[in-house]
Design an enzyme around this catalytic site. Sequence first.
Site, PDB file in Angstrom:
ATOM      1  N   LYS A 138      45.516  30.648  12.090  1.00  0.00           N
ATOM      2  CA  LYS A 138      44.537  31.227  12.748  1.00  0.00           C
ATOM      3  C   LYS A 138      45.552  32.288  13.118  1.00  0.00           C
ATOM      4  O   LYS A 138      45.855  31.881  14.353  1.00  0.00           O
ATOM      5  CB  LYS A 138      43.980  30.528  14.025  1.00  0.00           C
ATOM      6  CG  LYS A 138      42.947  31.234  13.953  1.00  0.00           C
ATOM      7  CD  LYS A 138      41.541  30.543  15.239  1.00  0.00           C
ATOM      8  CE  LYS A 138      40.220  31.336  16.016  1.00  0.00           C
ATOM      9  NZ  LYS A 138      39.498  30.294  15.881  1.00  0.00           N
ATOM     10  N   SER A 213      34.650  30.795  15.238  1.00  0.00           N
ATOM     11  CA  SER A 213      35.742  31.999  15.208  1.00  0.00           C
ATOM     12  C   SER A 213      37.098  32.187  14.074  1.00  0.00           C
ATOM     13  O   SER A 213      37.624  33.093  13.804  1.00  0.00           O
ATOM     14  CB  SER A 213      36.696  32.587  16.003  1.00  0.00           C
ATOM     15  OG  SER A 213      36.772  31.536  16.853  1.00  0.00           O
ATOM     16  N   SER A 214      37.091  30.609  14.069  1.00  0.00           N
ATOM     17  CA  SER A 214      37.756  30.242  12.766  1.00  0.00           C
ATOM     18  C   SER A 214      38.003  31.250  11.132  1.00  0.00           C
ATOM     19  O   SER A 214      37.876  30.032  10.340  1.00  0.00           O
ATOM     20  CB  SER A 214      38.520  28.907  12.775  1.00  0.00           C
ATOM     21  OG  SER A 214      38.998  28.259  13.567  1.00  0.00           O
ATOM     22  N   ILE A 234      36.460  26.151  20.826  1.00  0.00           N
ATOM     23  CA  ILE A 234      35.262  25.799  21.543  1.00  0.00           C
ATOM     24  C   ILE A 234      34.161  25.523  21.860  1.00  0.00           C
ATOM     25  O   ILE A 234      33.408  24.464  22.057  1.00  0.00           O
ATOM     26  CB  ILE A 234      35.349  27.435  23.252  1.00  0.00           C
ATOM     27  CG1 ILE A 234      37.001  28.108  23.191  1.00  0.00           C
ATOM     28  CG2 ILE A 234      34.867  26.674  24.504  1.00  0.00           C
ATOM     29  CD1 ILE A 234      36.641  28.927  24.603  1.00  0.00           C
ATOM     30  N   GLY A 235      33.586  26.239  21.257  1.00  0.00           N
ATOM     31  CA  GLY A 235      31.913  25.703  21.405  1.00  0.00           C
ATOM     32  C   GLY A 235      31.092  25.768  19.116  1.00  0.00           C
ATOM     33  O   GLY A 235      30.316  27.043  19.156  1.00  0.00           O
ATOM     34  N   GLY A 236      32.309  25.261  18.545  1.00  0.00           N
ATOM     35  CA  GLY A 236      32.251  25.462  17.013  1.00  0.00           C
ATOM     36  C   GLY A 236      33.640  26.213  16.638  1.00  0.00           C
ATOM     37  O   GLY A 236      32.805  26.463  14.828  1.00  0.00           O
TER      38      GLY A 236
HETATM   39  C1  LIG Z   1      34.975  30.006  27.526  1.00  0.00           C
HETATM   40  C2  LIG Z   1      35.535  31.448  27.386  1.00  0.00           C
HETATM   41  C3  LIG Z   1      33.771  32.021  27.575  1.00  0.00           C
HETATM   42  C4  LIG Z   1      33.726  33.242  27.653  1.00  0.00           C
HETATM   43  C5  LIG Z   1      31.736  33.650  28.071  1.00  0.00           C
HETATM   44  C6  LIG Z   1      31.310  34.400  27.380  1.00  0.00           C
HETATM   45  C7  LIG Z   1      29.769  33.550  27.258  1.00  0.00           C
HETATM   46  C8  LIG Z   1      29.047  33.691  26.235  1.00  0.00           C
HETATM   47  C9  LIG Z   1      29.464  33.369  25.380  1.00  0.00           C
HETATM   48  C10 LIG Z   1      29.965  32.038  25.072  1.00  0.00           C
HETATM   49  C11 LIG Z   1      30.720  32.697  23.106  1.00  0.00           C
HETATM   50  C12 LIG Z   1      31.451  30.960  23.380  1.00  0.00           C
HETATM   51  C13 LIG Z   1      31.978  31.279  21.575  1.00  0.00           C
HETATM   52  C14 LIG Z   1      33.052  30.361  21.574  1.00  0.00           C
HETATM   53  C15 LIG Z   1      33.466  30.284  19.990  1.00  0.00           C
HETATM   54  C16 LIG Z   1      35.196  29.323  19.819  1.00  0.00           C
HETATM   55  O1  LIG Z   1      34.852  28.670  20.122  1.00  0.00           O
HETATM   56  N1  LIG Z   1      36.040  29.743  20.309  1.00  0.00           N
HETATM   57  C17 LIG Z   1      37.022  29.394  20.325  1.00  0.00           C
HETATM   58  C18 LIG Z   1      38.104  29.989  21.011  1.00  0.00           C
HETATM   59  O2  LIG Z   1      39.498  29.128  20.945  1.00  0.00           O
END
Ligand SMILES: CCCCCC/C=C\CCCCCCCC(=O)NCCO
Length: 430
Positions: A138, A213-214, A234-236
């Site tokens: 990535k 995001s990947s 982080i979140g999917g």
């Molecule tokens: C930890 C960073 C958070 C920034 C805060 C933004 C607030 C809300 C948006 C949340 C969206 C989170 C998406 C995460 C996507 C993901 O998993 N990215 C991986 C990065 O390595």
Amino acid sequence: MDGEWKRVVVPLLCAAGVSVFLLKWTEQQKVKRKLQRAREKREKELGQAKKAVSCFKIQNAGVDLSSIVTLPLAELSQQIRGGSLQPDAVLHAYMEKALEVNKKLNCATAVLTESLKQLEDIESHKGGLLYGIPISIKDNVDYEGYDSSCGVLTKLDDPAVKDSVVVSVLKKQGAIPFIKTNIPQGLLNYECSNPIYGRTVNPCNLEKTCGGSSGGEGALIAGGGSILGLGTDIGGSIRIPAAFCGICGLKPTNNRISLQGLSSCVKGVKTAMSAVGPLARDVESLALCMRALLCTDMFTLDPTVPPIPFNQQVYESSEPLRIGYYENDGYHQPSPSMSRALRETKELLEKAGHTLIPFNPPRIFTAFHEFVARGGLADGAVTLLNHFKEGPVDPGLQHQVSHWGLPKFMKKMISLLLRPIRRTSGFHTI
Ligand SMILES: CCCCCC/C=C\CCCCCCCC(=O)NCCO
């Protein structure tokens, strides 16, 4: 007196107006040039890769590159190890396929032409678990000499000074990172588009997103242009593109795999940390990648990683498992098709003898709003917004960036107004 005043002020105002216009224009030109440089660099690398593939094909007319990319990872690895396939043929086969896939999906941010040099001493890694296997990484995973852009202009023309720990370890295991893949701007979206490299689309349906995001990883691997890749989540961000593109992905526990040498637009967030993990066409490949990463080299290069090797015994065991599952976390609504897939998976696992136990993940609202949003934006989004100041914001992120940039008193006011409906709106934390 009246006329004199005008004679001084009017030209001054005109000069100020022209200066502001010129300043803005110069800034815009600077941004345009920076974008153009990045795109031209990528085009040049794609061209060099194309040339390298053509040369290889001329010099090795008998080698059938197209059949190489059809082999599953386990078999490919076996054939390279056994000597019936040469690492240079495999690398060129994947380069050729990746170029073809990229043309269709726009999933590459860089071709690591350095990988061709890696072939020179690849034999010295013959004992490695990924000997001779070309892999994709990535965009935000540092590879010496290449930008980890995260889709923002501030990170362009700032090549990594050394390889990330994961790249170093995989290289020691004989893997050959050969391509970097696209991401949404700031890695903060479940789409895959940024103003530098554009949008990546889904190989199953070019009208649809590959997820994020990947996303570049998901698209490239599902399209057949890579056999194994690294993403972050982080979140999917690994799981979503893997699901959207129909491949496999694993988000390991945070810091199970070293995070050293990963680029990001936020700094020092400890409440919602990224995890590095593999994406591939099958589960066996994910396991092989984990086995390769969880080695003494990684534990030495990054002593913050707990030195726990891959547990082959657990992986191979056919003992029935107790598996926790949930259909709905009460916050993010699954689509009907996702619910159906989950139920079908549950039934299949039960048929295979495992015990499935439903549970409710606790305090999702708090986890997202306090840990992800509040923790991630604890400095009032200053660090994050600084990365968007220099250049264009992707339309998919514009809405969020505008909110983050509101003056503090306005955020406070909106937060107060929304407090009564806080369970349905997250604005007061953002
Ligand atoms: C930890 C960073 C958070 C920034 C805060 C933004 C607030 C809300 C948006 C949340 C969206 C989170 C998406 C995460 C996507 C993901 O998993 N990215 C991986 C990065 O390595």
